[in-house]
Motif scaffolding. Structure first.
Motif, PDB file in Angstrom:
ATOM      1  N   ASP A 261      76.425  30.581  59.950  1.00 26.74           N
ATOM      2  CA  ASP A 261      75.627  30.596  60.067  1.00 26.74           C
ATOM      3  C   ASP A 261      75.182  29.249  59.898  1.00 26.74           C
ATOM      4  N   CYS A 262      76.544  27.868  59.262  1.00 20.93           N
ATOM      5  CA  CYS A 262      76.811  26.799  59.073  1.00 20.93           C
ATOM      6  C   CYS A 262      76.302  26.420  60.738  1.00 20.93           C
ATOM      7  N   TYR A 263      76.645  26.350  61.338  1.00 24.75           N
ATOM      8  CA  TYR A 263      77.083  26.457  62.612  1.00 24.75           C
ATOM      9  C   TYR A 263      75.461  26.037  63.178  1.00 24.75           C
ATOM     10  N   LYS A 264      74.466  26.924  62.425  1.00 28.65           N
ATOM     11  CA  LYS A 264      72.741  26.905  63.262  1.00 28.65           C
ATOM     12  C   LYS A 264      72.182  25.869  62.695  1.00 28.65           C
ATOM     13  N   PRO A 265      70.857  25.535  64.026  1.00 29.62           N
ATOM     14  CA  PRO A 265      70.260  23.953  63.782  1.00 29.62           C
ATOM     15  C   PRO A 265      70.544  24.073  62.383  1.00 29.62           C
ATOM     16  N   GLY A 266      70.066  22.856  61.378  1.00 23.81           N
ATOM     17  CA  GLY A 266      69.600  22.189  59.892  1.00 23.81           C
ATOM     18  C   GLY A 266      70.551  22.445  59.041  1.00 23.81           C
ATOM     19  N   ASN A 267      71.536  23.631  59.367  1.00 22.62           N
ATOM     20  CA  ASN A 267      72.117  24.009  58.611  1.00 22.62           C
ATOM     21  C   ASN A 267      74.096  23.360  57.740  1.00 22.62           C
ATOM     22  N   ASN A 268      74.273  22.161  58.719  1.00 22.09           N
ATOM     23  CA  ASN A 268      74.740  20.742  58.904  1.00 22.09           C
ATOM     24  C   ASN A 268      74.328  19.639  58.718  1.00 22.09           C
ATOM     25  N   THR A 269      75.483  18.748  57.836  1.00 20.19           N
ATOM     26  CA  THR A 269      74.315  17.582  57.935  1.00 20.19           C
ATOM     27  C   THR A 269      75.135  16.446  59.593  1.00 20.19           C
ATOM     28  N   TYR A 270      75.739  16.999  60.316  1.00 21.49           N
ATOM     29  CA  TYR A 270      75.924  16.793  61.264  1.00 21.49           C
ATOM     30  C   TYR A 270      75.277  16.607  62.182  1.00 21.49           C
ATOM     31  N   ASN A 271      74.665  17.405  62.570  1.00 19.94           N
ATOM     32  CA  ASN A 271      73.169  17.908  63.469  1.00 19.94           C
ATOM     33  C   ASN A 271      74.419  19.199  64.337  1.00 19.94           C
ATOM     34  N   ASN A 272      75.976  19.156  63.768  1.00 20.36           N
ATOM     35  CA  ASN A 272      76.661  20.212  65.015  1.00 20.36           C
ATOM     36  C   ASN A 272      76.517  21.540  65.038  1.00 20.36           C
ATOM     37  N   THR A 273      76.218  22.025  66.390  1.00 17.98           N
ATOM     38  CA  THR A 273      76.136  23.841  66.499  1.00 17.98           C
ATOM     39  C   THR A 273      78.089  24.652  66.783  1.00 17.98           C
ATOM     40  N   PHE A 274      78.967  23.805  67.028  1.00 13.78           N
ATOM     41  CA  PHE A 274      80.421  24.050  68.281  1.00 13.78           C
ATOM     42  C   PHE A 274      80.976  24.454  66.559  1.00 13.78           C
ATOM     43  N   GLY A 275      81.454  25.489  66.544  1.00 11.98           N
ATOM     44  CA  GLY A 275      82.779  26.431  66.029  1.00 11.98           C
ATOM     45  C   GLY A 275      84.340  25.797  67.010  1.00 11.98           C
ATOM     46  N   SER A 276      84.252  25.581  67.794  1.00 15.30           N
ATOM     47  CA  SER A 276      85.839  25.230  68.284  1.00 15.30           C
ATOM     48  C   SER A 276      85.263  24.148  69.618  1.00 15.30           C
ATOM     49  N   GLU A 277      86.147  22.977  69.803  1.00 17.09           N
ATOM     50  CA  GLU A 277      85.743  22.298  70.766  1.00 17.09           C
ATOM     51  C   GLU A 277      86.947  22.089  71.100  1.00 17.09           C
ATOM     52  N   THR A 278      87.074  22.326  72.951  1.00 18.19           N
ATOM     53  CA  THR A 278      87.727  22.309  73.778  1.00 18.19           C
ATOM     54  C   THR A 278      87.969  20.965  74.909  1.00 18.19           C
TER      55      THR A 278
END
Length: 404
Positions: A261-278
């Motif tokens: 849920d923390c990666y859904k739009p509006g659910n964190n202060t970073y406007n971040n939807t990514f749970g992983s980045e390569t």
């Protein structure tokens, strides 16, 4: 080969066993607040390389921060024979009391701002929340203190890199980044081999930092919630920068939408939807590096990497391809030397004690620490640009370069 038992597999195996089999089936995958890396892990130490005292001087150190990870007391400053923990600080009185007890220290300050006013303190270990690192380091440097800072060096702001570098240059003080991967057994061995010329140029490097649930872990003002993975890149990026001393010059990075849920739009202060980045990086040697940071893969934690050079590779052990490179490696002592009596190697692959010894040694000998300001910035800023690339669907972006 004589040194082939220096193994990444050994680090991973001991770390996972330390977590316990039950974690995999229950608490690790159930989002319990397990802080990976702080279990006591085995490390490959050469007992014949005994630590030799060379100074009677004690560095008066202040330690700031006793949050979720209990960093302040976890790196053995209180056990180093050349250290006096002169004072501790945390914003929360109960945590400050706990830190003082763990560090066997009587003097306490309510904040870093108050602690750095103490002229008797020579160096500060900044183990505070990541968003405060730059501000806290600058305040220490302004008061003439050497600084060891927890990772990352900056938090999402490229412009803070130049601010830090200029402050370090102006102060003339030592800045070191507390990057644990730098003293993993395999990375330590790879650094010695590279410095001796065994690898030649590094053609390809891989690094992974998989830490399930970081994006949901509680933290001071919730800074970890929904954290962009590549804003915390140092445990993986170190497998290139802390081996070669080089940098990343360009990056193309892709993110994977997080499942929590923390990666859904509006659910964190970073406007971040990514749970992983390569990220796929070009390196300053003309090689390539693949560096992955992942918060939501259902797997046991991993901080690991591999290096492939012109003349040989370090995967689970040294794999030399030429007689010349093998001859170089045969002469090296690839195991870490013994620590001072009474100090433990600690967690994160047995790196804790070595980071502390390196920092104190750099002060006493007036030399560059293993992860100095240049390596710290080249390790961290690359991740900030990588996240920007991911936000632009993998656009190839240039990375700022930091040099003395």
């Amino acid at each position: 080969m004589q040194n082939s038992n220096v193994s990444r597999r050994g680090f991973l195996t001991s770390g996972l066993l330390g977590l316990g089999a039950s974690l995999y089936g229950s608490s690790l995958l159930a989002d319990d607040k397990v802080i990976a890396g702080f279990d006591q892990t085995q490390t490959d130490i050469d007992a014949s390389q005994v630590w030799q005292p060379f100074s009677d001087r004690k560095v008066r150190v202040g330690i700031v921060g006793n949050g979720v990870c209990k960093f302040g007391s976890s790196f053995g400053y209180q056990d180093h024979p050349n250290v006096e923990v002169a004072a501790v600080s945390d914003l929360f009185p109960d945590r400050c009391d706990e830190l003082a007890q763990a560090c066997r220290c009587e003097k306490k300050y309510p904040s870093l701002e108050e602690l750095v006013k103490d002229d008797s303190i020579e160096a500060v270990f900044v183990a505070t929340d990541a968003p405060s690192h730059v501000d806290h380091v600058l305040k220490c440097l302004e008061k003439g203190k050497h600084v060891m800072c927890a990772v990352p060096a900056v938090f999402g702001r490229v412009e803070d890199g130049e601010r830090l570098l200029e402050a370090v240059k102006k102060s003339g003080k030592i800045y070191a980044l507390n990057e644990t991967s730098a003293f993993h057994d395999d990375l330590y061995a790879s650094r010695l081999i590279y410095q001796a010329g065994g690898f030649g140029k590094m053609n390809y490097t891989e690094g992974e930092y998989f830490h399930y649930s970081v994006g949901t872990t509680d933290s001071y003002k919730g800074w970890r919630i929904g954290l962009p993975p590549q804003w915390y890149p140092t445990h993986s990026n170190a497998y290139y920068t802390c081996v070669t001393g080089g940098s990343f010059t360009e990056v193309s990075c892709f993110g994977h939408v997080g499942s929590k849920d923390c990666y859904k739009p509006g659910n964190n202060t970073y406007n971040n939807t990514f749970g992983s980045e390569t990220a796929l990086f070009k390196t300053s040697e003309g090689g390539v590096a693949r560096m992955a940071v992942n918060w939501d893969a259902a797997c046991l934690p991993s901080e690991s990497g591999r290096n492939r050079g012109q003349f040989g590779s370090y995967l689970d052990s040294w794999q030399g391809m030429t007689p010349e490179s093998n001859a170089i490696v045969e002469k090296l002592k690839l195991k870490k030397p013994a620590l001072p009596p009474g100090m433990d190697a600690g967690g994160h692959g047995g790196s804790h004690g070595y980071l502390t010894v390196d920092f104190i040694d750099s002060i006493l000998r007036e030399r560059k620490p293993c992860v100095d300001i240049i390596t710290a910035l080249n390790t961290t800023i690359a991740g900030v640009i990588a996240h920007e690339s991911a936000m632009r669907d993998g656009e190839l972006l240039k990375i700022p370069q930091y040099k003395w």
